[in-house]
Design a protein around this motif. Sequence first.
Motif, PDB file in Angstrom:
ATOM      1  N   ALA A  62       0.836  -1.200   0.000  1.00 40.68           N
ATOM      2  CA  ALA A  62       0.000   0.000   0.000  1.00 40.68           C
ATOM      3  C   ALA A  62       0.872   1.252   0.000  1.00 40.68           C
ATOM      4  O   ALA A  62       0.632   2.195  -0.759  1.00 40.68           O
ATOM      5  N   MET A  63       1.908   1.258   0.834  1.00 36.85           N
ATOM      6  CA  MET A  63       2.813   2.405   0.904  1.00 36.85           C
ATOM      7  C   MET A  63       3.538   2.597  -0.426  1.00 36.85           C
ATOM      8  O   MET A  63       3.656   3.715  -0.927  1.00 36.85           O
ATOM      9  N   GLU A  64       4.024   1.498  -0.997  1.00 38.35           N
ATOM     10  CA  GLU A  64       4.750   1.566  -2.273  1.00 38.35           C
ATOM     11  C   GLU A  64       3.846   2.108  -3.384  1.00 38.35           C
ATOM     12  O   GLU A  64       4.251   2.998  -4.138  1.00 38.35           O
ATOM     13  N   THR A  65       2.634   1.614  -3.466  1.00 43.09           N
ATOM     14  CA  THR A  65       1.704   2.075  -4.497  1.00 43.09           C
ATOM     15  C   THR A  65       1.390   3.550  -4.309  1.00 43.09           C
ATOM     16  O   THR A  65       1.375   4.319  -5.282  1.00 43.09           O
ATOM     17  N   THR A  66       1.177   3.965  -3.089  1.00 41.77           N
ATOM     18  CA  THR A  66       0.887   5.372  -2.801  1.00 41.77           C
ATOM     19  C   THR A  66       2.067   6.266  -3.165  1.00 41.77           C
ATOM     20  O   THR A  66       1.894   7.327  -3.773  1.00 41.77           O
ATOM     21  N   LYS A  67       3.281   5.843  -2.823  1.00 40.90           N
ATOM     22  CA  LYS A  67       4.463   6.650  -3.150  1.00 40.90           C
ATOM     23  C   LYS A  67       4.647   6.780  -4.656  1.00 40.90           C
ATOM     24  O   LYS A  67       4.923   7.869  -5.165  1.00 40.90           O
ATOM     25  N   PHE A  68       4.494   5.670  -5.385  1.00 37.21           N
ATOM     26  CA  PHE A  68       4.627   5.758  -6.846  1.00 37.21           C
ATOM     27  C   PHE A  68       3.488   6.583  -7.436  1.00 37.21           C
ATOM     28  O   PHE A  68       3.691   7.325  -8.393  1.00 37.21           O
ATOM     29  N   ASN A  69       2.295   6.493  -6.889  1.00 31.58           N
ATOM     30  CA  ASN A  69       1.172   7.309  -7.349  1.00 31.58           C
ATOM     31  C   ASN A  69       1.514   8.790  -7.214  1.00 31.58           C
ATOM     32  O   ASN A  69       1.242   9.580  -8.115  1.00 31.58           O
ATOM     33  N   ASN A  70       2.122   9.173  -6.104  1.00 38.19           N
ATOM     34  CA  ASN A  70       2.447  10.580  -5.862  1.00 38.19           C
ATOM     35  C   ASN A  70       3.677  11.050  -6.620  1.00 38.19           C
ATOM     36  O   ASN A  70       3.706  12.164  -7.132  1.00 38.19           O
ATOM     37  N   GLN A  71       4.711  10.215  -6.711  1.00 34.30           N
ATOM     38  CA  GLN A  71       5.981  10.664  -7.286  1.00 34.30           C
ATOM     39  C   GLN A  71       6.081  10.468  -8.797  1.00 34.30           C
ATOM     40  O   GLN A  71       6.670  11.288  -9.488  1.00 34.30           O
ATOM     41  N   ALA A  72       5.528   9.399  -9.315  1.00 34.85           N
ATOM     42  CA  ALA A  72       5.674   9.114 -10.743  1.00 34.85           C
ATOM     43  C   ALA A  72       4.741   9.966 -11.599  1.00 34.85           C
ATOM     44  O   ALA A  72       4.946  10.093 -12.800  1.00 34.85           O
ATOM     45  N   ALA A  73       3.748  10.574 -10.974  1.00 30.49           N
ATOM     46  CA  ALA A  73       2.812  11.420 -11.715  1.00 30.49           C
ATOM     47  C   ALA A  73       3.513  12.601 -12.358  1.00 30.49           C
ATOM     48  O   ALA A  73       3.054  13.133 -13.361  1.00 30.49           O
ATOM     49  N   SER A  74       4.633  13.007 -11.805  1.00 31.35           N
ATOM     50  CA  SER A  74       5.348  14.163 -12.327  1.00 31.35           C
ATOM     51  C   SER A  74       6.253  13.830 -13.522  1.00 31.35           C
ATOM     52  O   SER A  74       6.861  14.722 -14.093  1.00 31.35           O
ATOM     53  N   VAL A  75       6.327  12.563 -13.899  1.00 26.13           N
ATOM     54  CA  VAL A  75       7.195  12.160 -15.016  1.00 26.13           C
ATOM     55  C   VAL A  75       6.392  12.207 -16.312  1.00 26.13           C
ATOM     56  O   VAL A  75       5.507  11.378 -16.540  1.00 26.13           O
ATOM     57  N   ASP A  76       6.705  13.221 -17.151  1.00 23.83           N
ATOM     58  CA  ASP A  76       6.033  13.335 -18.441  1.00 23.83           C
ATOM     59  C   ASP A  76       6.496  12.225 -19.375  1.00 23.83           C
ATOM     60  O   ASP A  76       7.654  11.828 -19.362  1.00 23.83           O
ATOM     61  N   GLY A  77       5.582  11.743 -20.204  1.00 27.57           N
ATOM     62  CA  GLY A  77       5.924  10.720 -21.180  1.00 27.57           C
ATOM     63  C   GLY A  77       6.081   9.339 -20.588  1.00 27.57           C
ATOM     64  O   GLY A  77       6.786   8.500 -21.143  1.00 27.57           O
ATOM     65  N   ALA A  78       5.417   9.094 -19.454  1.00 29.73           N
ATOM     66  CA  ALA A  78       5.533   7.793 -18.794  1.00 29.73           C
ATOM     67  C   ALA A  78       4.165   7.325 -18.304  1.00 29.73           C
ATOM     68  O   ALA A  78       3.302   8.126 -17.958  1.00 29.73           O
ATOM     69  N   THR A  79       4.007   6.022 -18.292  1.00 31.90           N
ATOM     70  CA  THR A  79       2.824   5.379 -17.739  1.00 31.90           C
ATOM     71  C   THR A  79       3.279   4.465 -16.616  1.00 31.90           C
ATOM     72  O   THR A  79       4.301   3.786 -16.740  1.00 31.90           O
ATOM     73  N   VAL A  80       2.515   4.449 -15.524  1.00 27.51           N
ATOM     74  CA  VAL A  80       2.873   3.632 -14.366  1.00 27.51           C
ATOM     75  C   VAL A  80       1.789   2.591 -14.128  1.00 27.51           C
ATOM     76  O   VAL A  80       0.597   2.911 -14.122  1.00 27.51           O
ATOM     77  N   TYR A  81       2.239   1.353 -13.964  1.00 29.41           N
ATOM     78  CA  TYR A  81       1.337   0.235 -13.692  1.00 29.41           C
ATOM     79  C   TYR A  81       1.766  -0.437 -12.395  1.00 29.41           C
ATOM     80  O   TYR A  81       2.960  -0.625 -12.163  1.00 29.41           O
ATOM     81  N   VAL A  82       0.802  -0.835 -11.587  1.00 30.06           N
ATOM     82  CA  VAL A  82       1.053  -1.690 -10.428  1.00 30.06           C
ATOM     83  C   VAL A  82       0.302  -2.981 -10.691  1.00 30.06           C
ATOM     84  O   VAL A  82      -0.908  -2.963 -10.959  1.00 30.06           O
ATOM     85  N   VAL A  83       1.027  -4.101 -10.632  1.00 32.09           N
ATOM     86  CA  VAL A  83       0.453  -5.412 -10.923  1.00 32.09           C
ATOM     87  C   VAL A  83       0.494  -6.256  -9.655  1.00 32.09           C
ATOM     88  O   VAL A  83       1.547  -6.393  -9.027  1.00 32.09           O
ATOM     89  N   SER A  84      -0.672  -6.818  -9.289  1.00 32.19           N
ATOM     90  CA  SER A  84      -0.748  -7.721  -8.141  1.00 32.19           C
ATOM     91  C   SER A  84      -1.697  -8.864  -8.492  1.00 32.19           C
ATOM     92  O   SER A  84      -2.311  -8.874  -9.556  1.00 32.19           O
TER      93      SER A  84
END
Length: 172
Positions: A62-84
Amino acid sequence: MPTLTKLKGNDVALYGNQVNVGDKAPVVTLPNTALEEVTVGGAQGVAQLIVAVPSLDTPVCAMETTKFNNQAASVDGATVYVVSMDLPFAAKRFCSTEGIENLQVLSDYREKCFSTQYGTLIAEGPLRGLSARVIFVVDKEGTVTYKEIVPEITEEPNYEAALAALKEAASK
């Protein structure tokens, strides 16, 4: 020799095709929280951060997903996936509760195709059948440029290294 990680200090073997830096990222289609089919891997014209976690229903995931949700949003030209392996319904509830809006949460529960094609499937022990904690960055052409098998499943990944690799892949 199998690829290993650890769970509470004990070796755990991973099953499946080991995808490494320099390899082409396998193309896999998985359901999202709305049961829509989403393709990950391969050449998508954008950089991809693919985060494999055992279950969103654990504090570290949960913490990892939340951190990537907050931090990776600022990366233009990228898509972020969480797979479980979580069911899409449980993942949808998690995303709603935690305010996850900047990444896509996908489920590998059907055939475990992501986990077997990327080599993240835990082959033994109490978490057998779930995915290990593994991070992949895939460039716009579909080549894996970064991989981290988190050495201890109960610990967080190296966020800084993963985000730096994502920014580099997105800028090319």
